[in-house]
Scaffold this active site. Structure first.
Site, short mmCIF file in Angstrom:
data_model
loop_
_atom_site.label_atom_id
_atom_site.label_comp_id
_atom_site.label_asym_id
_atom_site.label_seq_id
_atom_site.Cartn_x
_atom_site.Cartn_y
_atom_site.Cartn_z
N CYS A 116 -8.48 -5.28 -9.92
CA CYS A 116 -8.07 -4.21 -10.83
C CYS A 116 -7.70 -3.01 -9.96
CB CYS A 116 -9.26 -3.91 -11.74
SG CYS A 116 -8.93 -2.68 -12.99
N CYS A 121 -7.78 -0.95 1.39
CA CYS A 121 -6.72 -1.41 2.30
C CYS A 121 -7.29 -1.53 3.70
CB CYS A 121 -5.54 -0.43 2.29
SG CYS A 121 -4.25 -0.88 3.48
N CYS A 169 0.23 3.13 3.49
CA CYS A 169 0.58 2.60 4.82
C CYS A 169 1.61 1.47 4.80
CB CYS A 169 -0.67 2.13 5.56
SG CYS A 169 -1.33 0.55 4.98
N CYS A 226 -5.32 0.96 6.43
CA CYS A 226 -5.45 2.42 6.43
C CYS A 226 -6.75 2.90 5.80
CB CYS A 226 -4.25 3.07 5.74
SG CYS A 226 -4.25 2.90 3.95
N CYS A 276 0.85 -1.19 0.00
CA CYS A 276 0.00 0.00 0.00
C CYS A 276 0.89 1.24 0.00
CB CYS A 276 -0.90 -0.02 1.23
SG CYS A 276 -1.92 1.47 1.37
FE FE Z 1 -2.94 1.04 3.36
#
Ligand code: FE
Length: 130
Positions: A118, A94, A48, A97, A45
């Site tokens: 995607c 995610c 984060c 976060c 990510c």
């Molecule tokens: Fe994240």
């Protein structure tokens, strides 16, 4: 960019990452840095640092966005119904976060579970491995 496990604040994000990750935007197809990437490693990510997708599950979907058959760890993503734009889609978020990553569709490779995650390139940061 350094990857650490701190969640970046709004003012630490580039305008494009802010627009897509925090405001649920979508980058233009064939524009991001990873749609045609073939390096091995872990896509984390960008906000984060959580492990999101392994390059082992990346495939060429022809859509212009990096596409994966499954998350590195299902526990690291949250799937949410997204009814915006008069479509019924499933948003990928995610888990750590809470930022928007992209969507998951049911038209992925049949022999690998049939899913196509995607994901916007800008929301990812590849940690390469040899
Ligand atoms: Fe994240």
């Amino acid at each position: 960019m350094d990857i650490n496990d701190k969640i970046k604040k709004d003012e630490e994000l580039t305008p494009e990452l802010f627009k897509i990750a925090r405001q649920k935007g979508t980058e233009a197809p064939f524009s991001g840095k990873y749609w045609d990437a073939h390096d091995r490693g872990m896509y984390k990510c960008a906000v984060c640092g959580t492990n999101l997708f392994s390059s082992d599950t990346k495939f060429d979907s022809g859509t212009g966005w990096p596409s994966f058959t499954e998350p590195a760890n299902l526990a690291n993503v949250e799937l949410k119904d997204d009814l915006s734009f008069d479509m019924k889609r499933t948003e990928v978020v995610c888990k750590k976060c809470g930022v928007h990553l992209g969507h998951v569709f049911d038209d992925g490779p049949k022999d690998k579970g049939g899913k196509r995650y995607c994901i916007n390139s800008v929301c990812l940061q590849l940690e390469k491995k040899d």
